[in-house]
Design a protein around this motif. Structure first.
Motif, PDB file in Angstrom:
ATOM      1  N   ALA A  64       0.826  -1.210   0.000  1.00 35.25           N
ATOM      2  CA  ALA A  64       0.000   0.000   0.000  1.00 35.25           C
ATOM      3  C   ALA A  64       0.861   1.262   0.000  1.00 35.25           C
ATOM      4  O   ALA A  64       0.577   2.220  -0.729  1.00 35.25           O
ATOM      5  CB  ALA A  64      -0.924  -0.011   1.210  1.00 35.25           C
ATOM      6  N   PHE A  90      -6.739   1.040   0.736  1.00 39.52           N
ATOM      7  CA  PHE A  90      -5.495   1.339   0.051  1.00 39.52           C
ATOM      8  C   PHE A  90      -5.531   0.961  -1.419  1.00 39.52           C
ATOM      9  O   PHE A  90      -4.911   1.608  -2.233  1.00 39.52           O
ATOM     10  CB  PHE A  90      -4.308   0.636   0.719  1.00 39.52           C
ATOM     11  CG  PHE A  90      -3.707   1.435   1.824  1.00 39.52           C
ATOM     12  CD1 PHE A  90      -3.369   2.748   1.649  1.00 39.52           C
ATOM     13  CD2 PHE A  90      -3.470   0.858   3.041  1.00 39.52           C
ATOM     14  CE1 PHE A  90      -2.814   3.494   2.665  1.00 39.52           C
ATOM     15  CE2 PHE A  90      -2.914   1.577   4.068  1.00 39.52           C
ATOM     16  CZ  PHE A  90      -2.582   2.899   3.887  1.00 39.52           C
ATOM     17  N   SER A  91      -6.253  -0.089  -1.789  1.00 38.30           N
ATOM     18  CA  SER A  91      -6.285  -0.453  -3.195  1.00 38.30           C
ATOM     19  C   SER A  91      -6.938   0.652  -4.020  1.00 38.30           C
ATOM     20  O   SER A  91      -6.488   0.956  -5.110  1.00 38.30           O
ATOM     21  CB  SER A  91      -7.020  -1.775  -3.391  1.00 38.30           C
ATOM     22  OG  SER A  91      -8.354  -1.652  -2.946  1.00 38.30           O
ATOM     23  N   THR A 137      -4.443   3.578  -4.053  1.00 33.35           N
ATOM     24  CA  THR A 137      -3.349   3.297  -4.982  1.00 33.35           C
ATOM     25  C   THR A 137      -3.800   3.516  -6.413  1.00 33.35           C
ATOM     26  O   THR A 137      -3.081   4.123  -7.213  1.00 33.35           O
ATOM     27  CB  THR A 137      -2.860   1.851  -4.781  1.00 33.35           C
ATOM     28  OG1 THR A 137      -2.445   1.697  -3.432  1.00 33.35           O
ATOM     29  CG2 THR A 137      -1.711   1.537  -5.709  1.00 33.35           C
TER      30      THR A 137
END
Length: 165
Positions: free
Chosen positions: A86, A151-152, A155
């Motif tokens: 992350a 976090f995905s 990102t």
């Protein structure tokens, strides 16, 4: 035009051979190729006085090493490996945007010192964030559990914003 296509044809051929299973590579050979490509790229960037390419390769290497070190070979759903992934997912596009905005000045101390310090501070931050859970306080573990899932998306948003810039 032919010199530009020749490397792409070789890379495509190698990718096809590896994907079909005709050729299998050992982990030692892959590691050797990674370090060989990194050193060749750094030397070429140094020869042509391109500090931006030098630091871009260094950023990619540090990101790969952080993910590899903290994940111990496989990414887990939680823990230091997931945190490293992350953190790298957020810092990598930010670093590429930062490097694209910096003017090329070659390899002088005033031009190399700020990006070097910036990368060092980021490395320390990633190392502190990815400490094993046994060293953390209970409130920090709860905080990590709350923020580890988005976090995905973060990102993805960071890479999208970097592509737009």
């Amino acid at each position: 035009m032919k010199p530009l296509l020749t490397p792409a044809i070789w890379i495509l051929l190698v990718a096809i051979l590896l994907h079909t299973g005709f050729v299998t590579l050992s982990a030692a050979l892959i590691t050797f190729a990674l370090y060989g490509a990194l050193i060749a790229g750094l030397l070429i960037a140094w020869k042509f006085h391109s500090s931006r390419i030098f630091f871009a390769l260094l950023v990619l290497f540090l990101a790969e090493r952080a993910i590899s070190y903290f994940s111990s070979g496989h990414i887990a759903a939680s823990g230091p490996g997931n945190t490293a992934l992350a953190a790298v997912g957020l810092l990598l596009p930010m670093n590429f945007v930062f490097l694209s905005l910096v003017k090329e000045k070659g390899f002088t101390f005033p031009s190399v010192a700020p990006p070097s310090l910036f990368l060092f501070v980021q490395s320390v931050i990633v190392a502190v964030l990815c400490r094993p859970d046994s060293l953390e306080a209970p409130h920090r573990a709860l905080h990590r559990a709350v923020i580890s899932h988005p976090f995905s998306y973060t990102t993805l948003a960071a890479f999208t914003a970097a592509a737009v810039c």
